[in-house]
Design an enzyme around this catalytic site. Structure first.
Site, short mmCIF file in Angstrom:
data_model
loop_
_atom_site.label_atom_id
_atom_site.label_comp_id
_atom_site.label_asym_id
_atom_site.label_seq_id
_atom_site.Cartn_x
_atom_site.Cartn_y
_atom_site.Cartn_z
N ASN A 251 0.81 -1.21 0.00
CA ASN A 251 0.00 0.00 0.00
C ASN A 251 0.85 1.27 0.00
O ASN A 251 0.37 2.33 -0.39
CB ASN A 251 -0.92 0.01 1.21
CG ASN A 251 -2.31 -0.49 0.86
OD1 ASN A 251 -2.99 0.10 0.04
ND2 ASN A 251 -2.69 -1.59 1.46
N ASN A 276 -7.49 -10.02 2.66
CA ASN A 276 -8.44 -9.00 2.19
C ASN A 276 -9.77 -9.60 1.75
O ASN A 276 -9.94 -10.82 1.71
CB ASN A 276 -7.81 -8.16 1.07
CG ASN A 276 -7.50 -9.00 -0.16
OD1 ASN A 276 -8.17 -9.99 -0.43
ND2 ASN A 276 -6.47 -8.61 -0.89
N ILE A 277 -10.69 -8.73 1.39
CA ILE A 277 -12.06 -9.19 1.10
C ILE A 277 -12.11 -10.14 -0.09
O ILE A 277 -12.99 -10.99 -0.15
CB ILE A 277 -13.03 -8.00 0.86
CG1 ILE A 277 -12.53 -7.09 -0.27
CG2 ILE A 277 -13.25 -7.20 2.13
CD1 ILE A 277 -13.58 -6.08 -0.72
N CYS A 339 -6.95 -1.22 9.26
CA CYS A 339 -6.56 -2.09 8.15
C CYS A 339 -6.30 -1.14 6.99
O CYS A 339 -5.47 -0.24 7.13
CB CYS A 339 -7.65 -3.10 7.85
SG CYS A 339 -9.32 -2.43 7.80
N SER A 340 -7.00 -1.26 5.89
CA SER A 340 -6.82 -0.27 4.84
C SER A 340 -7.78 0.89 5.06
O SER A 340 -7.38 1.98 5.43
CB SER A 340 -7.04 -0.91 3.47
OG SER A 340 -6.11 -1.95 3.27
N ASP A 341 -9.07 0.62 4.87
CA ASP A 341 -10.04 1.69 5.05
C ASP A 341 -10.64 1.70 6.45
O ASP A 341 -11.35 2.63 6.82
CB ASP A 341 -11.15 1.57 4.01
CG ASP A 341 -10.63 1.95 2.63
OD1 ASP A 341 -9.83 2.90 2.55
OD2 ASP A 341 -11.00 1.28 1.65
N GLY A 342 -10.40 0.63 7.17
CA GLY A 342 -10.85 0.60 8.55
C GLY A 342 -12.33 0.31 8.70
O GLY A 342 -12.94 0.70 9.70
N ASP A 344 -13.63 -2.97 7.42
CA ASP A 344 -13.88 -4.42 7.34
C ASP A 344 -13.11 -5.17 8.44
O ASP A 344 -13.67 -5.52 9.46
CB ASP A 344 -13.47 -4.95 5.96
CG ASP A 344 -14.38 -4.42 4.86
OD1 ASP A 344 -15.60 -4.40 5.09
OD2 ASP A 344 -13.88 -4.03 3.80
N ARG A 385 -21.06 -4.93 0.58
CA ARG A 385 -20.53 -6.24 0.97
C ARG A 385 -21.56 -7.35 0.79
O ARG A 385 -21.23 -8.48 0.50
CB ARG A 385 -20.07 -6.22 2.43
CG ARG A 385 -18.88 -5.32 2.72
CD ARG A 385 -17.61 -5.81 2.07
NE ARG A 385 -16.53 -4.85 2.28
CZ ARG A 385 -16.11 -3.98 1.36
NH1 ARG A 385 -16.68 -3.97 0.15
NH2 ARG A 385 -15.14 -3.13 1.62
#
Lengths: 657, 560
Positions: A251, A276-277, A339-342, A344, A385
């Site tokens: 990232n 990740n998702i 996490c990344s966007d916070g 999930d 989601r």
């Protein structure tokens, strides 16, 4: 309605594959604006199955066979239905209609907004005030002299995916908040998620910093310093990056990344390694496939489980929660999670930690609050989601499924620690996907406000609360189990502690056990015991009223039969299926038909909350629990295939059963 | 100590040669679920005794030496190793040599003893090694054990062929009790009395015995009241390479069924295996000689394969790594759950033949002392409600395992940790208990006994104060006077003080058959046994205890 050209097809054969039904039933298929409805022809049962369009994840159409065309409906709650339609043309029309109906393009098409029952406006308003997040913050002792309410995000000015009501360190003025939010992905600056009164340590959440390779931000560094200062017991904080370190480093190239420990004084960075998702999406598909295997051997099953990686991911999430809970409860150190966007992995980790830390979240009401707080209010993207609308399939991922499963795994390990049972978790899962209520619509508080959901739909929580007797774990909070229901939970996260959650994937319907966990196992007795007590009181009251004096019974005839009936699915002269013959043998079909008939009282499978049919959706789990009369014992053929495989040269024909 | 007092003298004399150091002070014991504790270690002919000396506590741990499957010892006193020691260890080393014995038990517990003094440590280790695998049955602890509350025993055991026969009057028309084996000469591994078809006389039985492996001629082990069908079991027929026949054997089987009817033979080997068995003198009932019988083959693992499966599983459960993939692949690789699946599905097949299709069935493998018993026991549990009570289940085990000649002494000599070269060890009985547990889990109301009973039996078969599981068959037990000189486990389990612990509080009798699911997802690892010493299991036990309390409470409500 303009999408429905064929609202009714007769002589459709219908198969509920997820419940292990093997002989299709014949009946009539109806398409409504909201449901696919199948009504059995059998005059005795007239069993109805209602499938909500928004719960259908895909409609597949395998190549037609001479006997007709088939449609396979796969649902988001893991039900699978097969429809056999004789006329090719009708099948095409149904297929086209379903394809459109199950992929709503706008929110207004969704059930909770399109279906407007005649309800009281006051009731609706009241349903939304059932959960009050501010009182939960108050319960955990916030605001106080360490944490204060901030108005920085009122009208969602600073961060449009955050709620308007937020708590931040007392020493963080608005300038720092705004500055920090500019340095965080999507403006999601560090805020309080959970405050642990015993140690004064806190769980905080945010998104990744926009640090890139060398970027830094004075206000953000101040912000973390403020977090540390608002815990008088510790001179550092943990920053938990729930991503695998490699992902976090990747990232950086995009100008994001993680905190540089040289720039932030007094932080300890910890990577957890939750994938990740996209990884999670394909992992869940694999575990669904494991459940759909026709006649797996034990080896096939365990390989499938391993290859799916699912339990590994669940373990990673639980490990994250355990790390945070330990830091907060045992070390007294505050933790900042991102996490990344916070929205999930961060939501997963924070809510698991809260469950471990605070017994209140292990109650029925507390659990609702937790989901409302860490998921709904903090901008978990429910509509993306869980594919509420037809959209980018790459946004879809079973994030909340995993959280619910973590809780289930915990409840298996601590059977006395939770007030609710797995039916509660499964019901929440269904509601998250089904859009029968407004609670989970949209992707943030702001979106929900803009949609005026509170005026147009109902909240799900009062409904769940009303049905709480069904969701209660009888083992909760009895004398012996105090040490499980009180205090901090310290689970063992060794791999052997994890099991596949058959209940959610409807695998249990295919196999025999009517009940899985010790907790579930007792519900019936507890319920009965309660009923008995109530009955006794009622009788006593009534007699007292009639005779004018209290009565004591010598002995009460105990109506225990009711419980035992639930268990008799596989009791009886006939095995649920044969241990010898192939699945399709006619003799067997007869017996399974009989069994189905016996078990199959009419239960609409997906029913409506607001009185269309007067059935309660949560019935679904209870019914499928107890219902299906047939088990998939096809595995016998794999273990018992000797007869055919090594034929006796002298009597090959005769040894084959 | 009170239970050790009696018979102590002779014990001491016999075993003193193996005990050089009987007492060691200042030993530290590490055991699962407890903090380490310091105290005195004592070794006697049959026990390891540890008494906790800390702060006026009088905790004692008494471990039967027979429970010990393997030990590992390490001693530290070589100065040359000093560079290897960390600073923390330095002071310990200075104060003198010491040793550590890791004790791995058959109940899967792993203990560690830190013993001061290298010599003492080696002495203790040597005593444990020798005394834990004494082979002479008459020296084993059950012959010395004198429980305070079971002062006299009126009878030994709960059930027998005689009793079964007298309880089932329906049998009398077509079946008789034969005492052809009264002196164990016809079949050494059978009890003196067996149930056989009425039309078959003792001379015929003797001839049949010669035609069946180990003399195990087909005998009745279960009568299905609902339709009069039976389960028979025996050893394989000795047809050999040139397809020998035995008229009497054919007659016996013919006498089991009506001429018009047909029966099933469930062979616990694959059809390939039975062909191979012919080369070594064994074989199978051919279609041409037994025209009314239909053979079904189900390959079941036994012997070494099963023992190795257990070893792998226990190894997997002890794996400390936190790797999920590794755990699942080890679990798969052990094949234990596959064996559970096969056993339950074969038992299901057997029960289906009898209950649903209404045919009598003969079960055998090669010897008929392992998988045969496993399958016939499980099938009886599936079909017969009488076997599902606590007493009924114990009686079933006594008939189908103890008296039917399952060689406990050979099969349970060692368990999963042993370094000894495997001979006849095989956890068939443990596999049975696992399968019963799966049934218990799938039908939590249908069985009258608790998981605690299964756990107790799983250890009693390997080491015990009681004589029930001693020896390999009735003949050996008779020769050693087991019934006179030892106490019966089953009676002790049924004592009022013990019984409650072993009954299922939720038991609700049903007359219906309980058909187990053998789908892989329906079968689970028996955590209560294999992960017994992890804290997680403790929480589950709490839950069980809670259930018991609730039912008691519930009972009070019902009575109020």
């Amino acid at each position: 309605m303009e999408h429905i050209r064929t609202p009714k097809v007769e002589n459709v054969r219908f198969l509920d594959r997820s419940s292990g039904q093997r002989k299709a039933s014949v009946g009539t298929l109806y398409l409504s604006a909201t449901h696919t409805i199948f009504v059995e022809n059998n005059p005795e049962s007239r069993k109805e199955t209602w499938v909500l369009h928004s719960l259908v994840s895909s409609v597949d159409r395998p190549p037609p066979t001479p006997s007709g065309s088939q449609l396979i409906l796969r649902c988001k709650d893991f039900h699978v239905f097969s429809l056999f339609i004789q006329q090719e043309r009708e099948c095409t029309e149904i297929h086209t209609a379903l394809n459109r109906l199950t992929r709503p393009e706008s929110y207004s098409e969704l059930y909770c907004l399109s279906f407007n029952p005649n309800v009281n406006i006051e009731d609706r308003a009241q349903s939304w005030s059932f959960i009050d997040l501010m009182s939960d913050y108050k319960r955990m002792g916030v605001p106080n002299n360490l944490w204060v309410h901030t108005a920085a995000n009122s009208e969602y000015k600073v961060c449009d995916s955050y709620p308007s009501e937020l708590f931040v360190p007392k020493s963080a003025p608005p300038s720092i908040i705004v500055g920090s939010s500019r340095f965080r992905s999507r403006g999601r600056f560090p805020v309080l998620s959970y405050f642990h009164q015993d140690t004064l340590a806190a769980v905080c959440r945010c998104s990744q910093p926009l640090s890139g390779f060398s970027g830094r931000c004075h206000e953000d560094e101040m912000m973390l310093q403020a977090l540390m200062k608002s815990n008088p017991g510790s001179d550092y904080i943990y920053v938990v990056d729930t991503r695998p370190k490699l992902n976090a480093m990747a990232n950086k190239a995009a100008g994001k990344g993680y905190e540089n420990e040289d720039h932030y004084s007094n932080i300890k960075l910890q990577f957890i390694g939750i994938e990740n998702i996209h990884v999670m999406r394909s992992s869940q598909q694999k575990i669904i496939d494991v459940g759909e295997m026709r006649s797996p051997s034990m080896t096939d099953f365990l390989w499938g489980l391993e290859n799916s990686g699912w339990l590994k991911h669940i373990k990673a999430i639980l490990d994250a929660g355990v790390f945070i809970a330990r830091a907060v409860a045992d070390e007294g150190v505050s933790v900042l999670v991102h996490c990344s966007d916070g929205w999930d992995r961060t939501a997963q980790a924070c809510s698991v930690a809260s469950i471990l830390l605070d017994p209140h979240y292990r109650t029925i009401q507390g659990f609702m609050v937790l989901i409302e707080k860490d998921w709904v209010s903090f901008g978990h993207k429910f509509s993306h989601r869980y594919a509420h609308l037809d959209g980018d399939p790459r946004e879809v991922s079973p994030v909340l499924d995993q959280f619910l499963e973590c809780v289930w795994q915990l409840s298996e390990q601590f059977p006395c620690a939770f007030e609710f049972n797995q039916r509660f978790l499964i019901s929440i899962h269904t509601y998250v996907y089904s859009c029968q209520y407004g609670t989970f619509l949209g992707n943030s508080e702001k979106e929900r406000r803009d949609m005026r959901l509170r005026d147009r739909s109902h909240s799900v929580w009062p409904q769940l609360w009303k049905d709480r007797s069904k969701y209660t774990n009888p083992l909760y909070q009895n004398q012996l189990s105090q040490n499980q229901s009180q205090g901090v939970l310290r689970p063992n996260t060794s791999p052997y502690c994890f099991k596949m959650w058959k209940g959610l994937y409807h695998h249990m319907d295919k196999s025999v056990p009517p009940r899985q966990s010790p907790a579930d196992f007792l519900s019936a007795v507890r319920e009965e015991s309660h009923q008995l007590e109530e009955e006794l009181t009622n009788h006593q009251e009534r007699i007292a009223a009639l005779t004018g004096r209290p009565v004591t019974w010598e002995k009460v005839q105990v109506p225990r039969r009711r419980v035992s009936q639930q268990w008799q699915r596989y009791l009886g002269p006939d095995p649920p299926t044969t241990y010898t013959q192939p699945i399709t043998s006619p003799a067997h079909e007869l017996s399974s038909k009989a069994a189905n008939h016996k078990a199959g009282t009419a239960h609409p499978h997906l029913t409506l909350p607001l009185g269309v049919k007067g059935h309660d959706p949560s019935d679904l789990c209870t019914c499928s629990d107890l219902e299906s009369g047939v088990a998939d014992l096809s595995s016998h053929s794999s273990s018992g295939g000797d007869d055919g495989k090594d034929p006796d040269p002298y009597e090959a024909a005769s040894t084959t059963a | 100590m009170c239970i050790m007092r009696q018979g102590h003298k002779e014990e001491l004399m016999e075993f003193s040669e193996h005990i050089k150091t009987a007492n060691v002070e200042d030993v530290v014991l590490h055991q699962p679920l407890h903090p380490p504790s310091r105290g005195t270690l004592c070794i006697t002919g049959h026990h390891l005794l540890f008494s906790d000396r800390e702060e006026n506590s009088t905790r004692q741990i008494l471990l039967l030496l027979r429970n010990i499957d393997a030990i590992e010892k390490s001693v530290e006193n070589l100065l040359g190793y000093s560079s290897l020691f960390s600073k923390a260890d330095y002071s310990k080393r200075i104060s003198g040599s010491s040793g550590t014995i890791t004790v791995k038990c058959k109940d899967l517990r792993v203990l560690q003893l830190d013993i001061p003094g290298m010599e003492q440590c080696l002495n203790i280790a040597h005593s444990i090694e020798t005394l834990s695998c004494l082979n002479d049955v008459s020296e084993m602890y059950p012959f010395f054990y004198r429980p305070s509350d079971l002062s006299s025993q009126d009878q030994w055991g709960l059930s027998s062929s005689e009793k079964y026969y007298s309880e089932h009057k329906e049998l009398h028309k077509r079946w008789r009790l034969s005492s052809v084996n009264r002196d164990y000469s016809v079949c050494p591994s059978y009890p003196p009395a067996v149930i056989v078809p009425k039309d078959i006389d003792d001379d015929t039985l003797k001839k049949v015995a010669k035609f069946r492996q180990s003399g195990r001629f087909p005998v009745l082990c279960y009568y299905h009241r609902k339709n009069g069908m039976v389960i028979m079991r025996g050893g394989q027929p000795l047809t050999g390479a040139n397809r020998k026949r035995c008229r009497e054997d054919e007659l016996l089987l013919q006498a089991v069924i009506d001429s018009s009817d047909k029966g099933y033979i469930i062979d616990t080997r694959s059809s390939q295996q039975v062909q191979q068995a012919r080369m070594t003198g064994g074989g199978f009932e051919s279609k041409s000689s037994y025209s009314c019988w239909k053979r079904l083959h189900r390959q079941m693992e036994k012997g070494k394969a099963l023992q190795e499966s257990l070893i792998k599983l226990v190894e997997a459960c002890g794996d400390e790594s936190q790797n999920m993939d590794r755990w699942l692949s080890k679990l798969e690789n052990s094949k234990w759950l596959s064996h559970v699946q096969t056993a339950l599905s074969t038992a299901g097949l057997l029960a289906e033949c009898v209950e649903r299709d209404g045919h009598s069935v003969l079960v055998h493998g090669s010897e008929g002392t392992d998988c045969t018993l496993l399958v016939s026991t499980l099938a009886q549990l599936i079909m017969d409600p009488c076997c599902r009570t606590l007493e009924g289940f114990l009686a079933l085990l006594e008939r189908e395992w103890v008296q039917a000649g399952h060689p406990f002494q050979l099969r349970c000599a060692h368990s999963a940790y042993s370094h000894v070269r495997l001979q006849q060890e095989s956890p068939v009985f443990l596999l049975l208990l696992d399968c019963v547990w799966q049934l218990w889990r799938q039908f939590p109301l249908a069985l009258g006994f608790s998981e605690a009973l299964l756990l107790r039996l799983a250890t009693e078969a390997y080491f015990s104060n009681y004589g029930t599981f001693l020896c390999n068959n009735d003949q050996e037990r008779c020769a050693l006077g087991v019934k006179e000189k030892t106490y019966c486990l089953f009676h002790s389990l049924l004592k009022p003080t013990e019984k409650e612990h072993y009954t299922n509080p939720l038991y609700e009798p049903t007359d219906l058959a309980i058909w187990p699911s053998v789908h892989p997802q329906s079968l689970q690892l028996w955590r209560g046994f294999f992960l017994r010493w992890t804290p997680q299991t403790r929480h589950l036990e709490e839950a069980q205890e809670e259930i018991r309390n609730m039912v008691i409470e519930w009972g009070k409500v019902a009575l109020s």
